[in-house]
Design a protein around this motif. Structure first.
Motif, PDB file in Angstrom:
ATOM      1  N   ARG A   1       0.843  -1.198   0.000  1.00 20.76           N
ATOM      2  CA  ARG A   1       0.000   0.000   0.000  1.00 20.76           C
ATOM      3  C   ARG A   1       0.875   1.243   0.000  1.00 20.76           C
ATOM      4  N   ALA A   2       0.474   2.227  -0.768  1.00 19.45           N
ATOM      5  CA  ALA A   2       1.245   3.461  -0.838  1.00 19.45           C
ATOM      6  C   ALA A   2       1.074   4.275   0.440  1.00 19.45           C
ATOM      7  N   LEU A   3       2.095   5.025   0.770  1.00 21.09           N
ATOM      8  CA  LEU A   3       2.068   5.938   1.904  1.00 21.09           C
ATOM      9  C   LEU A   3       0.924   6.943   1.742  1.00 21.09           C
ATOM     10  N   LEU A   4       0.170   7.186   2.820  1.00 20.49           N
ATOM     11  CA  LEU A   4      -0.868   8.207   2.815  1.00 20.49           C
ATOM     12  C   LEU A   4      -0.304   9.495   3.404  1.00 20.49           C
ATOM     13  N   VAL A   5      -0.633  10.613   2.792  1.00 21.73           N
ATOM     14  CA  VAL A   5      -0.116  11.917   3.222  1.00 21.73           C
ATOM     15  C   VAL A   5      -1.288  12.844   3.502  1.00 21.73           C
ATOM     16  N   TYR A   6      -1.320  13.385   4.723  1.00 14.98           N
ATOM     17  CA  TYR A   6      -2.392  14.300   5.116  1.00 14.98           C
ATOM     18  C   TYR A   6      -1.806  15.703   5.248  1.00 14.98           C
ATOM     19  N   PRO A   7      -2.196  16.644   4.381  1.00 16.02           N
ATOM     20  CA  PRO A   7      -1.675  18.011   4.464  1.00 16.02           C
ATOM     21  C   PRO A   7      -2.358  18.802   5.588  1.00 16.02           C
ATOM     22  N   HIS A   8      -1.571  19.234   6.548  1.00 15.55           N
ATOM     23  CA  HIS A   8      -2.084  20.062   7.646  1.00 15.55           C
ATOM     24  C   HIS A   8      -2.060  21.519   7.179  1.00 15.55           C
ATOM     25  N   PHE A   9      -2.848  21.776   6.142  1.00 16.27           N
ATOM     26  CA  PHE A   9      -2.981  23.086   5.509  1.00 16.27           C
ATOM     27  C   PHE A   9      -4.466  23.431   5.470  1.00 16.27           C
ATOM     28  N   MET A  10      -4.767  24.710   5.308  1.00 11.45           N
ATOM     29  CA  MET A  10      -6.159  25.139   5.308  1.00 11.45           C
ATOM     30  C   MET A  10      -6.765  25.244   3.917  1.00 11.45           C
ATOM     31  N   ALA A  11      -5.990  25.000   2.879  1.00  6.74           N
ATOM     32  CA  ALA A  11      -6.514  25.058   1.511  1.00  6.74           C
ATOM     33  C   ALA A  11      -5.666  24.173   0.610  1.00  6.74           C
ATOM     34  N   ASP A  12      -6.210  23.857  -0.551  1.00  8.87           N
ATOM     35  CA  ASP A  12      -5.492  23.035  -1.527  1.00  8.87           C
ATOM     36  C   ASP A  12      -4.768  23.919  -2.536  1.00  8.87           C
ATOM     37  N   GLY A  13      -4.053  24.907  -2.016  1.00  7.29           N
ATOM     38  CA  GLY A  13      -3.332  25.838  -2.873  1.00  7.29           C
ATOM     39  C   GLY A  13      -2.032  25.265  -3.403  1.00  7.29           C
ATOM     40  N   TRP A  14      -1.105  26.154  -3.770  1.00  4.47           N
ATOM     41  CA  TRP A  14       0.127  25.744  -4.451  1.00  4.47           C
ATOM     42  C   TRP A  14       0.947  24.772  -3.620  1.00  4.47           C
ATOM     43  N   PHE A  15       1.075  25.005  -2.333  1.00  4.63           N
ATOM     44  CA  PHE A  15       1.896  24.125  -1.505  1.00  4.63           C
ATOM     45  C   PHE A  15       1.367  22.689  -1.516  1.00  4.63           C
ATOM     46  N   VAL A  16       0.046  22.548  -1.386  1.00  4.80           N
ATOM     47  CA  VAL A  16      -0.548  21.210  -1.336  1.00  4.80           C
ATOM     48  C   VAL A  16      -0.572  20.562  -2.713  1.00  4.80           C
ATOM     49  N   SER A  17      -0.946  21.326  -3.722  1.00  3.15           N
ATOM     50  CA  SER A  17      -1.120  20.734  -5.052  1.00  3.15           C
ATOM     51  C   SER A  17       0.183  20.575  -5.826  1.00  3.15           C
ATOM     52  N   GLU A  18       1.198  21.374  -5.511  1.00  7.91           N
ATOM     53  CA  GLU A  18       2.446  21.328  -6.275  1.00  7.91           C
ATOM     54  C   GLU A  18       3.659  20.959  -5.428  1.00  7.91           C
ATOM     55  N   GLU A  19       3.886  21.692  -4.344  1.00 10.04           N
ATOM     56  CA  GLU A  19       5.131  21.528  -3.603  1.00 10.04           C
ATOM     57  C   GLU A  19       5.183  20.226  -2.796  1.00 10.04           C
ATOM     58  N   VAL A  20       4.088  19.864  -2.147  1.00  7.79           N
ATOM     59  CA  VAL A  20       4.098  18.608  -1.387  1.00  7.79           C
ATOM     60  C   VAL A  20       4.365  17.409  -2.307  1.00  7.79           C
ATOM     61  N   PRO A  21       3.644  17.261  -3.444  1.00  2.00           N
ATOM     62  CA  PRO A  21       3.971  16.147  -4.346  1.00  2.00           C
ATOM     63  C   PRO A  21       5.411  16.192  -4.862  1.00  2.00           C
ATOM     64  N   ARG A  22       5.922  17.382  -5.118  1.00  2.00           N
ATOM     65  CA  ARG A  22       7.302  17.491  -5.595  1.00  2.00           C
ATOM     66  C   ARG A  22       8.285  17.006  -4.542  1.00  2.00           C
ATOM     67  N   ARG A  23       8.073  17.399  -3.296  1.00  2.00           N
ATOM     68  CA  ARG A  23       8.964  16.964  -2.218  1.00  2.00           C
ATOM     69  C   ARG A  23       8.868  15.454  -2.002  1.00  2.00           C
ATOM     70  N   LEU A  24       7.670  14.925  -2.100  1.00  2.00           N
ATOM     71  CA  LEU A  24       7.500  13.481  -1.944  1.00  2.00           C
ATOM     72  C   LEU A  24       8.234  12.725  -3.049  1.00  2.00           C
ATOM     73  N   ALA A  25       8.098  13.200  -4.275  1.00  2.00           N
ATOM     74  CA  ALA A  25       8.787  12.552  -5.394  1.00  2.00           C
ATOM     75  C   ALA A  25      10.303  12.599  -5.206  1.00  2.00           C
ATOM     76  N   ALA A  26      10.791  13.757  -4.741  1.00  2.00           N
ATOM     77  CA  ALA A  26      12.234  13.891  -4.514  1.00  2.00           C
ATOM     78  C   ALA A  26      12.715  12.950  -3.420  1.00  2.00           C
ATOM     79  N   ALA A  27      11.808  12.595  -2.494  1.00  2.00           N
ATOM     80  CA  ALA A  27      12.158  11.686  -1.403  1.00  2.00           C
ATOM     81  C   ALA A  27      11.940  10.225  -1.768  1.00  2.00           C
ATOM     82  N   GLY A  28      11.538   9.957  -3.018  1.00  2.00           N
ATOM     83  CA  GLY A  28      11.321   8.592  -3.457  1.00  2.00           C
ATOM     84  C   GLY A  28       9.935   8.063  -3.184  1.00  2.00           C
ATOM     85  N   ALA A  29       8.982   8.958  -2.955  1.00  2.00           N
ATOM     86  CA  ALA A  29       7.617   8.533  -2.652  1.00  2.00           C
ATOM     87  C   ALA A  29       6.625   9.168  -3.621  1.00  2.00           C
ATOM     88  N   ALA A  30       6.939   9.123  -4.901  1.00  2.00           N
ATOM     89  CA  ALA A  30       6.050   9.706  -5.900  1.00  2.00           C
ATOM     90  C   ALA A  30       4.688   9.024  -5.912  1.00  2.00           C
TER      91      ALA A  30
END
Length: 257
Positions: free
Chosen positions: A79-108
């Motif tokens: 099962r893939a890792l589940l990620v819960y964003p402790h953010f108040m909106a689905d803005g740039w950080f959630v939609s772009e930066e979090v996935p980018r950081r996960l991919a860079a960490a080997g968890a795309a």
């Protein structure tokens, strides 16, 4: 960064699921938010027996990579890792930066859930907390105005939409005389929205105590001569760990169906 594991009845960690809770953090002082996220992860794990749960922030160098290394991109069952964003909106950080950081960490392949601000259970929690605060202050709800203070953005409609979604839900309950929204970064600005006649209280629609809650919000309320109760940021509420755990468990259940 140490992991948080929920023990099984035999005292051994099981692999019912793996989750990472991600927050923005504070680039100028990352240690405090990092500790807060680790503590939140422990409280979430207490609701999820057998799960492995970590907390990390974008601001702390290497934090997400260390959490992914500890948790693994995939569980023993694949099962893939589940990620819960402790953010108040689905803005740039959630939609772009979090996935980018996960991919860079080997968890795309990690599955990113909707952020806290869009959690279906959040509007009801906001309403309950506002009503609790009004009663504690001896403030008749029907005569009071609730001000929901949020971040907003002049270039992205999503932060405002998340706050307005909660405001609309609270209005629909007809508990307060009126419900207003005010924003740090767009109109109506907080200092304008907080100019309220009659009893009023303020609910900060923020994930934690960052600069906006500790600096911008008090300054705006002082400018508006707002004298009503100011609640803790909703993202720090005592019910948030259970809310996050419920979202994670529901997502895991859907995947297993």
């Amino acid at each position: 960064m140490s992991g948080t594991r929920s023990p099984s009845r035999t005292g051994q960690a099981t692999d019912a699921g793996a989750a990472l809770i991600v927050a923005h953090g504070s680039p100028s002082a990352p240690e405090g938010p990092e500790a807060a996220m680790r503590a939140l992860a422990e409280r979430v794990a207490a609701h999820l027996p057998g799960w492995r749960v970590q907390g990390a922030t974008l601001a702390a160098r290497g934090s997400i990579a260390a959490a992914v290394a500890e948790l693994g991109a995939l569980s023993a069952e694949g099962r893939a890792l589940l990620v819960y964003p402790h953010f108040m909106a689905d803005g740039w950080f959630v939609s772009e930066e979090v996935p980018r950081r996960l991919a860079a960490a080997g968890a795309a392949q990690a599955r990113v859930l909707a952020p806290l601000g869009l959690d279906p259970a959040l509007p009801e929690l906001c309403l309950r907390r506002a009503r609790d605060a009004a009663r504690a202050a001896g403030m008749p709800e029907r005569e009071a105005t609730l001000l929901i203070a949020a971040h907003g953005s002049p270039s992205d409609p999503r932060p405002r939409a998340a706050a307005e979604r909660v405001a609309d839900a609270v209005r629909a309950a007809r508990a307060f005389r009126a419900v207003r929204t005010g924003f740090v970064d767009e109109a109506p600005y907080l200092a304008d929205a907080a100019r309220i006649e009659g009893p009023a209280l303020c609910l900060p629609f923020f994930a934690g105590r960052a600069g906006h809650v500790e600096e911008d919000l008090p300054e705006a309320l002082a400018e508006a001569s707002f004298a009503g109760p100011v609640l803790d940021p909703i993202g720090m509420d005592d019910e948030i760990p259970a809310l996050i755990a419920s979202a994670l468990a529901a997502r895991q259940k859907r995947r297993a169906a």
